[in-house]
Design an enzyme around this catalytic site. Structure first.
Site, mmCIF file in Angstrom:
data_model
loop_
_atom_site.group_PDB
_atom_site.id
_atom_site.type_symbol
_atom_site.label_atom_id
_atom_site.label_comp_id
_atom_site.label_asym_id
_atom_site.label_seq_id
_atom_site.Cartn_x
_atom_site.Cartn_y
_atom_site.Cartn_z
ATOM 1 N N CYS A 170 -42.054 24.512 -0.880
ATOM 2 C CA CYS A 170 -40.510 25.015 -1.434
ATOM 3 C C CYS A 170 -39.749 23.621 -1.353
ATOM 4 C CB CYS A 170 -39.982 26.067 -0.558
ATOM 5 S SG CYS A 170 -38.315 26.532 -0.821
ATOM 6 N N ASP A 211 -34.535 31.943 -8.436
ATOM 7 C CA ASP A 211 -34.192 30.872 -7.613
ATOM 8 C C ASP A 211 -33.018 30.381 -8.107
ATOM 9 O OD1 ASP A 211 -34.128 28.250 -6.424
ATOM 10 O OD2 ASP A 211 -36.202 27.935 -6.451
ATOM 11 N N SER A 269 -40.272 22.636 -6.210
ATOM 12 C CA SER A 269 -41.595 22.532 -6.504
ATOM 13 C C SER A 269 -41.804 22.763 -7.829
ATOM 14 C CB SER A 269 -42.400 23.567 -5.474
ATOM 15 O OG SER A 269 -41.726 24.950 -5.869
#
EC number: 4.2.1.77
Length: 354
Positions: free
Chosen positions: A104, A269, A275
């Site tokens: 992450c 997100d 990432s």
């Protein structure tokens, strides 16, 4: 009265009642809940073994921290654990609404600040402008570089990734409701499918988030059903984490390129996805659209927050040609909290709205 209430303390409770204490942060709008105290010991000789142990024996901790009423379906978490790697300052297990991630980036950016400010790394020498923090993630060791002043974090953080590579390009996938769709799959500590939103009949900048989530989730499930993910180092890393829809602007430009990442159980997100930026840089470099040390900006379609990324050097991952990617962003503290978990609370392990 006001001065008494200003003192942070827990309400009356049985001394034997579990209490979880956390620090909350966000990077580009994406939350991170870091466990300070209260998590039972996570056993295992390696970080990946600890990840398996937590999934099998301590999943109630994840649910309590991530799910309502203490969290929400898009909460993200980090449990700090010892690392078996000599060079690591700390190990970390990542938590989300479905389980446990392998990497992450937004969390690494936040953890860099946290590790420096909370004394998890040696205090930097006087005059040091950037402190180094080695963070052992399930995908491997990543290095964060934290801007600092007088020994405290100050300003942006950047990190160098594990080797990032492309698993497949121009993969034809039958996506229900959309027909045959061409996708790419790349790894930046986690595997993502990449596809331009336009190919799914959507505008990444103006479409409703719900429509983008539905489309990305459909792509994810189609790829999982039709393509086998493999990783040269470990089967624990061999899974598709989610789908990133883009604006299709992969060729280099100084203007930010926009994307949205939908991962785990339709979790969105809010940041450009650290990432994901890593994997997307590897994909653009693989296609000859980006040179080494050529910086690109990536914007979240949900918040407008921006990360930058660049491929800093070539590397290998098994037989795959790979690159080490540098991602930069800004993390912020949002507060602290302590959660009492009473035995008679019917929602002590949380619930997840659908």
């Amino acid at each position: 009265m006001e001065s008494a209430l200003a003192v942070s303390r827990l309400p009356p409770h049985d001394p034997g009642t579990p209490v979880l204490s956390v620090v909350d942060m966000h990077t580009g709008g994406e939350p991170l809940r870091i466990v300070l105290a209260g998590c039972p010991e996570v056993s295992g000789p390696t970080l990946l073994a600890k990840r398996r142990y937590m999934r099998q024996h301590l999943d109630h901790v994840r649910r309590r921290l991530m799910f309502e009423p203490r969290g929400h379906r898009d909460m993200y978490g980090a449990v700090l654990v010892p690392s078996e790697l000599q060079d690591a300052h700390l190990g970390v297990l990542f938590l989300h609404n479905e389980g446990y991630s392998s990497m992450c980036g937004h969390a690494v950016l936040a953890l860099g600040r946290f590790a420096l400010d909370f004394g998890l790394v040696p205090a930097p020498a006087a005059g040091t402008r950037e402190a180094r923090v080695n963070i052992h993630c399930p995908c491997g060791l990543v290095t964060a570089f934290v801007a600092c002043e007088d020994g405290r974090s100050h300003g942006p953080v950047r990190f160098h990734s594990v080797p990032a590579f492309v698993l497949a390009t121009d993969l034809m996938v039958d996506v229900p409701g959309h027909g045959k769709v061409v996708v790419d799959i790349a790894y930046g500590g986690a595997f993502y499918a990449f596809v331009s939103a336009e190919k799914l009949g959507l505008d990444i900048c103006s479409a409703k988030t719900r429509d983008l989530v539905d489309a990305a989730s459909t792509v994810t499930e189609a790829v999982k059903a039709q393509f086998k993910i493999n990783h040269p180092d470990s089967e624990d890393l061999a899974f598709l984490y989610g789908t990133i829809l883009t604006d299709g602007k992969d060729a280099y430009t100084k203007e930010p390129t926009t994307n949205i990442c939908v991962f785990a159980d339709e979790q969105v997100d809010r940041s450009p996805t650290g990432s994901g930026v890593t994997a997307r840089i590897a994909l653009q470099y693989h296609k000859g659209l980006l040179e080494l040390n050529q910086t690109r900006a990536f914007k979240s379609s949900t918040t407008g927050s921006v990360f930058t990324g660049k491929a800093v050097r070539e590397a290998k991952c098994g037989d795959f040609k790979a690159v080490i990617v540098e991602v930069s962003g800004q993390a912020h503290y949002t507060g602290t909290a302590s959660f009492i978990v009473e035995d008679d609370d019917p929602l002590r392990d949380g619930f997840l709205l659908k």
